[in-house]
Structure formats: C-alpha cells, structure tokens
Design a protein around this motif. Structure first.
Motif, PDB file in Angstrom:
ATOM      1  N   ALA A  61      49.022  10.308  35.843  1.00 20.28           N
ATOM      2  CA  ALA A  61      49.399  11.030  37.058  1.00 20.28           C
ATOM      3  C   ALA A  61      50.722  10.460  37.566  1.00 20.28           C
ATOM      4  O   ALA A  61      51.529  11.177  38.150  1.00 20.28           O
ATOM      5  CB  ALA A  61      48.307  10.909  38.122  1.00 20.28           C
ATOM      6  N   LEU A  62      50.918   9.158  37.338  1.00 24.60           N
ATOM      7  CA  LEU A  62      52.210   8.513  37.588  1.00 24.60           C
ATOM      8  C   LEU A  62      52.921   8.464  36.239  1.00 24.60           C
ATOM      9  O   LEU A  62      52.958   7.438  35.553  1.00 24.60           O
ATOM     10  CB  LEU A  62      52.020   7.109  38.179  1.00 24.60           C
ATOM     11  N   LYS A  63      53.446   9.605  35.837  1.00 30.57           N
ATOM     12  CA  LYS A  63      54.044   9.764  34.510  1.00 30.57           C
ATOM     13  C   LYS A  63      55.264   8.864  34.366  1.00 30.57           C
ATOM     14  O   LYS A  63      56.180   8.933  35.162  1.00 30.57           O
ATOM     15  CB  LYS A  63      54.448  11.225  34.315  1.00 30.57           C
ATOM     16  N   GLY A  64      55.226   8.016  33.370  1.00 29.39           N
ATOM     17  CA  GLY A  64      56.319   7.085  33.134  1.00 29.39           C
ATOM     18  C   GLY A  64      55.956   5.651  33.470  1.00 29.39           C
ATOM     19  O   GLY A  64      56.724   4.736  33.201  1.00 29.39           O
ATOM     20  N   ALA A  65      54.778   5.445  34.068  1.00 30.15           N
ATOM     21  CA  ALA A  65      54.324   4.076  34.331  1.00 30.15           C
ATOM     22  C   ALA A  65      54.075   3.396  32.986  1.00 30.15           C
ATOM     23  O   ALA A  65      53.654   4.035  32.028  1.00 30.15           O
ATOM     24  CB  ALA A  65      53.052   4.095  35.168  1.00 30.15           C
ATOM     25  N   TYR A  66      54.348   2.117  32.928  1.00 29.19           N
ATOM     26  CA  TYR A  66      54.223   1.406  31.648  1.00 29.19           C
ATOM     27  C   TYR A  66      53.718  -0.009  31.868  1.00 29.19           C
ATOM     28  O   TYR A  66      53.790  -0.550  32.962  1.00 29.19           O
ATOM     29  CB  TYR A  66      55.569   1.382  30.917  1.00 29.19           C
ATOM     30  N   LYS A  67      53.204  -0.583  30.805  1.00 32.77           N
ATOM     31  CA  LYS A  67      52.763  -1.977  30.804  1.00 32.77           C
ATOM     32  C   LYS A  67      53.912  -2.827  30.282  1.00 32.77           C
ATOM     33  O   LYS A  67      54.657  -2.404  29.401  1.00 32.77           O
ATOM     34  CB  LYS A  67      51.540  -2.156  29.906  1.00 32.77           C
ATOM     35  N   THR A  68      54.031  -4.034  30.809  1.00 28.75           N
ATOM     36  CA  THR A  68      55.147  -4.896  30.423  1.00 28.75           C
ATOM     37  C   THR A  68      54.896  -5.648  29.133  1.00 28.75           C
ATOM     38  O   THR A  68      55.798  -6.262  28.595  1.00 28.75           O
ATOM     39  CB  THR A  68      55.458  -5.901  31.541  1.00 28.75           C
ATOM     40  N   GLY A  69      53.661  -5.623  28.644  1.00 28.35           N
ATOM     41  CA  GLY A  69      53.342  -6.352  27.412  1.00 28.35           C
ATOM     42  C   GLY A  69      52.080  -5.783  26.806  1.00 28.35           C
ATOM     43  O   GLY A  69      52.002  -4.601  26.548  1.00 28.35           O
ATOM     44  N   GLY A  70      51.088  -6.626  26.652  1.00 26.90           N
ATOM     45  CA  GLY A  70      49.828  -6.204  26.043  1.00 26.90           C
ATOM     46  C   GLY A  70      48.931  -5.434  27.000  1.00 26.90           C
ATOM     47  O   GLY A  70      49.317  -5.082  28.105  1.00 26.90           O
ATOM     48  N   ARG A  71      47.718  -5.198  26.538  1.00 26.57           N
ATOM     49  CA  ARG A  71      46.740  -4.420  27.294  1.00 26.57           C
ATOM     50  C   ARG A  71      46.447  -4.973  28.684  1.00 26.57           C
ATOM     51  O   ARG A  71      46.170  -4.225  29.609  1.00 26.57           O
ATOM     52  CB  ARG A  71      45.429  -4.384  26.517  1.00 26.57           C
ATOM     53  N   THR A  72      46.480  -6.280  28.817  1.00 24.08           N
ATOM     54  CA  THR A  72      46.133  -6.894  30.093  1.00 24.08           C
ATOM     55  C   THR A  72      47.347  -7.159  30.984  1.00 24.08           C
ATOM     56  O   THR A  72      47.196  -7.694  32.075  1.00 24.08           O
ATOM     57  CB  THR A  72      45.382  -8.226  29.870  1.00 24.08           C
ATOM     58  N   SER A 132      61.030   7.304  39.168  1.00 24.77           N
ATOM     59  CA  SER A 132      60.842   8.668  38.641  1.00 24.77           C
ATOM     60  C   SER A 132      59.359   9.015  38.527  1.00 24.77           C
ATOM     61  O   SER A 132      58.968  10.180  38.693  1.00 24.77           O
ATOM     62  CB  SER A 132      61.526   8.826  37.286  1.00 24.77           C
ATOM     63  N   ALA A 133      58.505   8.025  38.254  1.00 23.47           N
ATOM     64  CA  ALA A 133      57.060   8.271  38.180  1.00 23.47           C
ATOM     65  C   ALA A 133      56.504   8.609  39.550  1.00 23.47           C
ATOM     66  O   ALA A 133      55.627   9.472  39.679  1.00 23.47           O
ATOM     67  CB  ALA A 133      56.347   7.047  37.602  1.00 23.47           C
ATOM     68  N   ILE A 134      57.021   7.965  40.579  1.00 20.61           N
ATOM     69  CA  ILE A 134      56.580   8.254  41.947  1.00 20.61           C
ATOM     70  C   ILE A 134      57.020   9.662  42.334  1.00 20.61           C
ATOM     71  O   ILE A 134      56.244  10.433  42.911  1.00 20.61           O
ATOM     72  CB  ILE A 134      57.142   7.203  42.926  1.00 20.61           C
ATOM     73  N   ASP A 135      58.255  10.025  41.994  1.00 23.66           N
ATOM     74  CA  ASP A 135      58.752  11.376  42.279  1.00 23.66           C
ATOM     75  C   ASP A 135      57.885  12.429  41.589  1.00 23.66           C
ATOM     76  O   ASP A 135      57.522  13.438  42.185  1.00 23.66           O
ATOM     77  CB  ASP A 135      60.200  11.529  41.820  1.00 23.66           C
ATOM     78  N   TYR A 136      57.557  12.190  40.312  1.00 18.65           N
ATOM     79  CA  TYR A 136      56.716  13.121  39.555  1.00 18.65           C
ATOM     80  C   TYR A 136      55.353  13.268  40.228  1.00 18.65           C
ATOM     81  O   TYR A 136      54.856  14.373  40.421  1.00 18.65           O
ATOM     82  CB  TYR A 136      56.548  12.632  38.116  1.00 18.65           C
ATOM     83  N   TYR A 137      54.758  12.149  40.594  1.00 14.45           N
ATOM     84  CA  TYR A 137      53.438  12.152  41.229  1.00 14.45           C
ATOM     85  C   TYR A 137      53.460  12.965  42.527  1.00 14.45           C
ATOM     86  O   TYR A 137      52.615  13.811  42.749  1.00 14.45           O
ATOM     87  CB  TYR A 137      53.017  10.705  41.500  1.00 14.45           C
TER      88      TYR A 137
END
Length: 70
Positions: free
Chosen positions: A39-50, A58-63
């Motif tokens: 829903a926040l398109k473009g949000a990403y993780k900085t490394g692994g799963r955790t 841009s993700a906030i604008d999309y949301y």
C-alpha cells in the motif's frame, strides 16, 4: 530544493515507519502492514528480512493518492 516533507533533504530520502506513522496519524503496526502489502508502494528493507523498513516520500504520495476518502 525544498521538500514538502519536514526533516528531509536530498541526502535523506526515506523515512522510518515511526516517522510515517506520526505524519499519517496511524499506528506503526499499520504502517508496517502497508509496507508488506505494498500500500506504501516503494517501501523497502535496508538489508535482510529482519531489517527495518524505509519509506521514500514517493511511497507516501502514492498511499495518500490511492486511499479512499473519509
């Protein structure tokens, strides 16, 4: 260059879920869920799963553009 998001500069282009929760007046758990479901398109993780989520403006604008009006 002026940003419409307080506290950002060209070098700082992403927010933490806690910052976005405060901006959008939502719970941090909801923001994390929005990241997982894109829903926040473009949000990403900085490394692994955790690793923590990072949310670009841009993700906030999309949301905001794709949420039903209340």
């Amino acid at each position: 260059m002026t940003s419409k998001y307080p506290g950002t500069t060209p070098a700082k282009r992403a927010f933490t879920p806690e910052q976005v929760a405060e901006m959008l007046e939502e719970k941090v758990e909801a923001i994390n869920r929005h990241c997982r479901t894109q829903a926040l398109k473009g949000a990403y993780k900085t490394g692994g799963r955790t690793s923590p989520w990072r949310i670009p403006p841009s993700a906030i604008d999309y949301y905001q553009a794709h949420q039903p009006r209340q």
